[in-house]
Scaffold this motif. Structure first.
Motif, PDB file in Angstrom:
ATOM      1  N   PRO A 179      56.437 -38.258  18.229  1.00 37.67           N
ATOM      2  CA  PRO A 179      57.325 -38.220  17.085  1.00 37.67           C
ATOM      3  C   PRO A 179      58.200 -36.974  17.072  1.00 37.67           C
ATOM      4  O   PRO A 179      57.845 -35.959  17.678  1.00 37.67           O
ATOM      5  CB  PRO A 179      56.355 -38.191  15.890  1.00 37.67           C
ATOM      6  N   ALA A 180      59.311 -37.070  16.360  1.00 42.49           N
ATOM      7  CA  ALA A 180      60.121 -35.875  16.140  1.00 42.49           C
ATOM      8  C   ALA A 180      59.348 -34.951  15.206  1.00 42.49           C
ATOM      9  O   ALA A 180      58.854 -35.388  14.165  1.00 42.49           O
ATOM     10  CB  ALA A 180      61.457 -36.260  15.508  1.00 42.49           C
ATOM     11  N   VAL A 181      59.198 -33.696  15.594  1.00 45.22           N
ATOM     12  CA  VAL A 181      58.419 -32.741  14.811  1.00 45.22           C
ATOM     13  C   VAL A 181      59.355 -31.907  13.949  1.00 45.22           C
ATOM     14  O   VAL A 181      60.294 -31.287  14.452  1.00 45.22           O
ATOM     15  CB  VAL A 181      57.587 -31.825  15.718  1.00 45.22           C
ATOM     16  N   VAL A 182      59.083 -31.891  12.640  1.00 43.81           N
ATOM     17  CA  VAL A 182      59.826 -31.052  11.707  1.00 43.81           C
ATOM     18  C   VAL A 182      58.836 -30.061  11.107  1.00 43.81           C
ATOM     19  O   VAL A 182      57.828 -30.456  10.508  1.00 43.81           O
ATOM     20  CB  VAL A 182      60.489 -31.878  10.592  1.00 43.81           C
ATOM     21  N   ALA A 183      59.100 -28.781  11.301  1.00 38.52           N
ATOM     22  CA  ALA A 183      58.198 -27.745  10.813  1.00 38.52           C
ATOM     23  C   ALA A 183      58.307 -27.615   9.301  1.00 38.52           C
ATOM     24  O   ALA A 183      59.407 -27.579   8.740  1.00 38.52           O
ATOM     25  CB  ALA A 183      58.528 -26.408  11.480  1.00 38.52           C
ATOM     26  N   LEU A 184      57.159 -27.529   8.634  1.00 37.80           N
ATOM     27  CA  LEU A 184      57.116 -27.228   7.209  1.00 37.80           C
ATOM     28  C   LEU A 184      57.030 -25.722   7.072  1.00 37.80           C
ATOM     29  O   LEU A 184      56.070 -25.096   7.535  1.00 37.80           O
ATOM     30  CB  LEU A 184      55.897 -27.906   6.566  1.00 37.80           C
ATOM     31  N   ALA A 185      58.048 -25.126   6.457  1.00 35.89           N
ATOM     32  CA  ALA A 185      58.215 -23.678   6.539  1.00 35.89           C
ATOM     33  C   ALA A 185      58.275 -23.035   5.167  1.00 35.89           C
ATOM     34  O   ALA A 185      58.493 -23.684   4.149  1.00 35.89           O
ATOM     35  CB  ALA A 185      59.499 -23.355   7.307  1.00 35.89           C
ATOM     36  N   THR A 186      58.076 -21.722   5.172  1.00 32.35           N
ATOM     37  CA  THR A 186      58.297 -20.883   4.004  1.00 32.35           C
ATOM     38  C   THR A 186      59.382 -19.876   4.361  1.00 32.35           C
ATOM     39  O   THR A 186      59.828 -19.784   5.510  1.00 32.35           O
ATOM     40  CB  THR A 186      57.014 -20.135   3.614  1.00 32.35           C
ATOM     41  N   PHE A 187      59.816 -19.108   3.369  1.00 34.73           N
ATOM     42  CA  PHE A 187      60.912 -18.173   3.602  1.00 34.73           C
ATOM     43  C   PHE A 187      60.529 -17.023   4.530  1.00 34.73           C
ATOM     44  O   PHE A 187      61.390 -16.321   5.039  1.00 34.73           O
ATOM     45  CB  PHE A 187      61.408 -17.601   2.267  1.00 34.73           C
ATOM     46  N   ASP A 188      59.234 -16.820   4.768  1.00 36.42           N
ATOM     47  CA  ASP A 188      58.814 -15.674   5.580  1.00 36.42           C
ATOM     48  C   ASP A 188      58.261 -16.100   6.939  1.00 36.42           C
ATOM     49  O   ASP A 188      57.508 -15.363   7.563  1.00 36.42           O
ATOM     50  CB  ASP A 188      57.765 -14.846   4.835  1.00 36.42           C
ATOM     51  N   SER A 189      58.641 -17.287   7.407  1.00 35.76           N
ATOM     52  CA  SER A 189      58.049 -17.797   8.657  1.00 35.76           C
ATOM     53  C   SER A 189      59.066 -17.911   9.785  1.00 35.76           C
ATOM     54  O   SER A 189      58.988 -18.813  10.607  1.00 35.76           O
ATOM     55  CB  SER A 189      57.379 -19.150   8.396  1.00 35.76           C
ATOM     56  N   ASP A 190      60.026 -16.968   9.841  1.00 35.10           N
ATOM     57  CA  ASP A 190      61.081 -17.051  10.851  1.00 35.10           C
ATOM     58  C   ASP A 190      60.548 -17.115  12.275  1.00 35.10           C
ATOM     59  O   ASP A 190      61.001 -17.917  13.085  1.00 35.10           O
ATOM     60  CB  ASP A 190      62.028 -15.851  10.724  1.00 35.10           C
ATOM     61  N   ALA A 191      59.591 -16.233  12.592  1.00 39.58           N
ATOM     62  CA  ALA A 191      59.097 -16.167  13.963  1.00 39.58           C
ATOM     63  C   ALA A 191      58.451 -17.482  14.375  1.00 39.58           C
ATOM     64  O   ALA A 191      58.677 -17.990  15.475  1.00 39.58           O
ATOM     65  CB  ALA A 191      58.102 -15.018  14.113  1.00 39.58           C
ATOM     66  N   GLY A 192      57.640 -18.064  13.480  1.00 44.38           N
ATOM     67  CA  GLY A 192      56.996 -19.325  13.794  1.00 44.38           C
ATOM     68  C   GLY A 192      57.987 -20.453  13.951  1.00 44.38           C
ATOM     69  O   GLY A 192      57.834 -21.323  14.812  1.00 44.38           O
ATOM     70  N   ILE A 193      59.026 -20.453  13.113  1.00 40.83           N
ATOM     71  CA  ILE A 193      60.059 -21.486  13.209  1.00 40.83           C
ATOM     72  C   ILE A 193      60.789 -21.379  14.536  1.00 40.83           C
ATOM     73  O   ILE A 193      61.054 -22.371  15.208  1.00 40.83           O
ATOM     74  CB  ILE A 193      61.045 -21.373  12.038  1.00 40.83           C
ATOM     75  N   LEU A 194      61.139 -20.157  14.927  1.00 40.23           N
ATOM     76  CA  LEU A 194      61.844 -19.962  16.191  1.00 40.23           C
ATOM     77  C   LEU A 194      61.019 -20.464  17.364  1.00 40.23           C
ATOM     78  O   LEU A 194      61.535 -21.125  18.268  1.00 40.23           O
ATOM     79  CB  LEU A 194      62.180 -18.484  16.380  1.00 40.23           C
TER      80      LEU A 194
END
Length: 218
Positions: free
Chosen positions: A72-87
């Motif tokens: 499946p296409a993966v969409v990360a569930l994020a918070t405002f302080d999770s830049d490194a994990g999102i990248l």
């Protein structure tokens, strides 16, 4: 004419309240089928095998895989302080991310875009991610240097990828046959050393080829 099949979505989120909210939104959305809502990575893996969703909304605290699959296409569930994990997720092939606090209509739109193969990056979020990428990678990142080695056409196609356009939309913008664009995207992703087109699109932003706010598909 038959209606298209619903977008099948699996939610994997550790926080019970967030998981319940997302589940309610998706359960009530037209054209969306919630195939599961699970609290941990083990349950997510079981449901992925059994239910074959189109989109996985994934809490990045749940030990995501080293490289994300195309489906499946993966969409990360994020918070405002999770830049490194999102990248990290984007570079490993995630289709994008959405804030856990996103409004219902925005969440549903993201799910549909991801299911259709689009890169899911909002303008405001992209500004922050590009800034974070500079801090985390530095200006001499090897893959950024590879961008400069692309041909003019490859660079144009990369800009389209960064703008979250589909192959058909890039073809229309550049006046090229869609198969030519498809082959070019594959070549660009390979040359840049990315796992998926999502990582290539992020590199377009990091290299300054795209600016946050460039419109993607509606």
């Amino acid at each position: 004419m038959l209606a298209p099949p619903p977008v099948r979505v699996l939610v994997a989120e550790r926080d019970a309240a967030v998981r319940a909210r997302l589940s309610t939104i998706l359960d009530e959305a037209d054209g969306v089928e919630l195939v599961g809502a699970v609290p941990d990575a083990a349950a997510a893996r079981v449901t992925l095998r059994r239910r074959l969703p189109d989109v996985l909304l994934l809490d990045l605290r749940l030990s995501p895989p080293e490289e994300f699959p195309r489906r499946p296409a993966v969409v990360a569930l994020a918070t405002f302080d999770s830049d490194a994990g999102i990248l990290r997720a984007l570079r490993d092939g995630a289709a994008g991310f959405v804030l856990r606090s996103a409004r219902g209509r925005d969440l549903v739109k993201v799910v549909r875009l991801a299911a259709d193969g689009h890169l899911v990056l909002s303008p405001d979020a992209t500004r922050r991610l590009v800034s974070a990428a500079t801090r985390l990678s530095g200006p001499r990142d090897e893959r950024l240097a590879r961008v400069d080695g692309l041909s003019a056409r490859e660079t144009q196609v990369l800009v389209g990828v960064g703008a979250a356009l589909t192959n058909a939309e890039i073809a229309g913008r550049l006046g090229l046959p869609e198969p030519v664009v498809r082959d070019c995207v594959t070549r660009v992703v390979r040359k840049l050393g990315c796992a998926h087109r999502t990582g290539a699109g992020l590199l377009a932003y990091e290299r300054g080829l795209c600016r946050p706010g460039v419109p993607g598909p509606n």
